[in-house]
Design an enzyme around this catalytic site. Structure first.
Site, mmCIF file in Angstrom:
data_model
loop_
_atom_site.group_PDB
_atom_site.id
_atom_site.type_symbol
_atom_site.label_atom_id
_atom_site.label_comp_id
_atom_site.label_asym_id
_atom_site.label_seq_id
_atom_site.Cartn_x
_atom_site.Cartn_y
_atom_site.Cartn_z
ATOM 1 N N TYR A 1 13.971 12.404 -5.193
ATOM 2 C CA TYR A 1 14.835 12.981 -5.883
ATOM 3 C C TYR A 1 15.631 12.272 -6.794
ATOM 4 C CZ TYR A 1 18.852 15.962 -7.042
ATOM 5 O OH TYR A 1 19.837 16.892 -7.909
ATOM 6 N N ASP B 1 17.146 3.764 -8.664
ATOM 7 C CA ASP B 1 18.029 4.872 -8.547
ATOM 8 C C ASP B 1 18.898 4.297 -7.526
ATOM 9 O OD1 ASP B 1 19.338 7.060 -8.045
ATOM 10 O OD2 ASP B 1 17.650 8.350 -8.144
ATOM 11 N N LYS C 1 27.600 8.543 -6.952
ATOM 12 C CA LYS C 1 28.365 8.968 -5.568
ATOM 13 C C LYS C 1 29.334 8.141 -5.020
ATOM 14 C CE LYS C 1 24.138 11.556 -3.925
ATOM 15 N NZ LYS C 1 24.731 12.760 -4.105
#
Length: 459
Positions: free
Chosen positions: A153, A255, A283
């Site tokens: 993802y 990522d 995040k």
């Protein structure tokens, strides 16, 4: 639905009637009754009221040790004093300007100190970071195609919504996975430009380069695959990707939306000693506020400087998020706090392993940095298709059982993992382990019974 799971679900509904009411009200105005699809689950999600340090309180007044932590975005924990102080100062001096300010340079310096990048641009979400990184890689190489890994993802843009959670028979051969759209609305042309490989399988990656000579702009991956619980790269895998990218003139993109703050001071590059060309962050770098960044070599970022690649955003570097980010890098993500989290992580993992061995549960613990997960498999998974074999009802038994004992062991969904914050304590870990110890025997019994039933049906 088996008896022990139904018992936990019944208890959950008795404990959370106000969450049930709130969800019913939300359904009138919000699809699925939530603001993000990931927050929706049956029978209804917990509605939060407030959080402090490593604990969260729901609208029914139930307190939880919180290892959900906003899907891993709160390694700082709730309301970290340093972050709150920095934010409070900014609230009285301007929340947005849409103009440059000194904190941009300061936070860029902090990032470049820790990660192997020379220049940085900011945004508000992980989706933005990976979207812009991929666009830059395509521009830098004058190529359209990228390689991503099945089950990974990377956000919600078209280049990321390919083979996120594909199923048989759509996904084809594991050695050469078929591209599968992550949902309706993703153009076929976008899907065609995303080549799919299998995590921990360098041969599948090399095959994509050979099939698309001179067309691959980049490989994008989470250095630890975290859309399947926790799947660690096998020895040599990351270095193999680095070598393939160098050989074929493609860029390697990490990522690190989940790993960047939570593996250690220097993220995955330091943890695994393999350097990418580009890094995406989000995040936990914001300490609880929306903040993202992507960085790379100056030669690649010069494409933005030369107006060859456009990057913009009204909310980029808003002073409140930047103040939170600076406080997070300087006062939360410190060497001392990483040592504290590492100590708690080891205690949690070792406690789980002892209980697993004691009750005979077929499972293992995967952990790295602040993250970990109970993996309900007899042996370590290596890729997305290994993960697919999970017993979903058994996992739900675990999650609801933990919640009913005052522990949010991880976000809901069996592809997630726990996060340990800098504000968690040994007492929090003790409560987490006590809750698991209380349900582990029932889990092992249910697992054995379900395996026996499957064997009988197969016979």
């Amino acid at each position: 639905m088996y008896t022990a799971l139904q018992r936990e679900l019944d208890t959950y509904q008795r404990r959370t009637p106000k969450s049930a009411e709130a969800h019913k009200r939300n359904l009138r105005r919000l699809p699925l009754g939530v603001a993000s699809n990931y927050r929706a689950y049956d029978p209804y999600p917990i509605f939060a009221k407030e959080g402090h340090a490593g604990r969260l309180v729901d609208v029914d007044g139930n307190e939880y040790v919180d290892h959900n932590l906003t899907f891993g975005a709160l390694m700082a924990g709730h309301c970290h004093p340093a972050v709150m102080k920095a934010v409070e100062r900014r609230l009285s001096t301007g929340t947005m300007f849409g103009m440059p300010h000194d904190m941009e340079w300061e936070l860029a310096e902090e990032i470049c100190k820790r990660f192997p990048v020379e220049m940085v641009r900011f945004g508000s979400s992980g989706t933005e970071a990976t979207m812009h990184a991929i666009r830059l890689a395509r521009a830098a190489t004058a190529r359209d195609k990228i390689i991503k890994f099945e089950g990974a993802y990377h956000g919600l843009h078209d280049s990321a919504l390919v083979s996120v959670k594909p199923h048989a028979p759509d996904y084809g051969d594991i050695n050469a996975p078929t591209q599968v759209s992550g949902g309706q609305g993703v153009p076929k042309a976008s899907i065609a430009n995303v080549q799919i490989a299998t995590f921990n399988d360098l041969v599948s990656v090399e095959r994509r380069f050979k099939e698309n000579p001179g067309e691959i702009a980049a490989i994008i991956l989470e250095p630890i695959l975290m859309n399947v619980g926790l799947c660690l790269p096998q020895p040599g895998f990351l270095q193999g990707l680095r070598d393939l990218c160098t050989k074929h003139g493609a860029l390697l993109i990490y990522d690190e939306v989940k790993t960047g703050a939570k593996l250690g001071w220097g993220g995955a590059s330091e943890y695994f000693s393999v350097k990418p060309d580009m890094i995406c962050l989000a995040k936990s770098i914001g300490g609880g506020l929306p903040l993202a960044a992507f960085g790379t070599h100056r030669s690649v970022m010069d494409l933005i400087s030369q107006h060859k690649v456009f990057h913009g955003g009204t909310y980029n570097t808003n002073p409140v998020s930047m103040a939170a980010g600076l406080a997070t890098f300087r006062e939360v993500l410190t060497i001392e706090n990483y040592a504290h989290v590492d100590k708690l992580s080891k205690k949690l993992a070792e406690g789980y392993r002892k209980t697993i061995a004691k009750v005979g549960l077929q499972a293992y613990i995967a952990a790295a940095g602040a993250n970990g997960a109970l993996m309900l498999y007899p042996k370590e998974i290596r890729n997305y298709r290994d993960w697919e074999a999970i017993d979903v009802d058994l996992w739900r038994h675990y999650w609801f059982g933990m919640v009913n004992r005052g522990v949010l062991a991880q976000p809901y969904w069996w592809d997630e993992q726990w996060t340990i914050s800098v504000q968690h304590t040994e007492a929090d870990i003790d409560k987490h382990l006590a809750a698991f110890n209380d349900i582990a025997e029932d889990l092992a019994k249910a697992q054995q019974e379900r395996a026996g039933n499957v064997a009988v049906v197969a016979h």
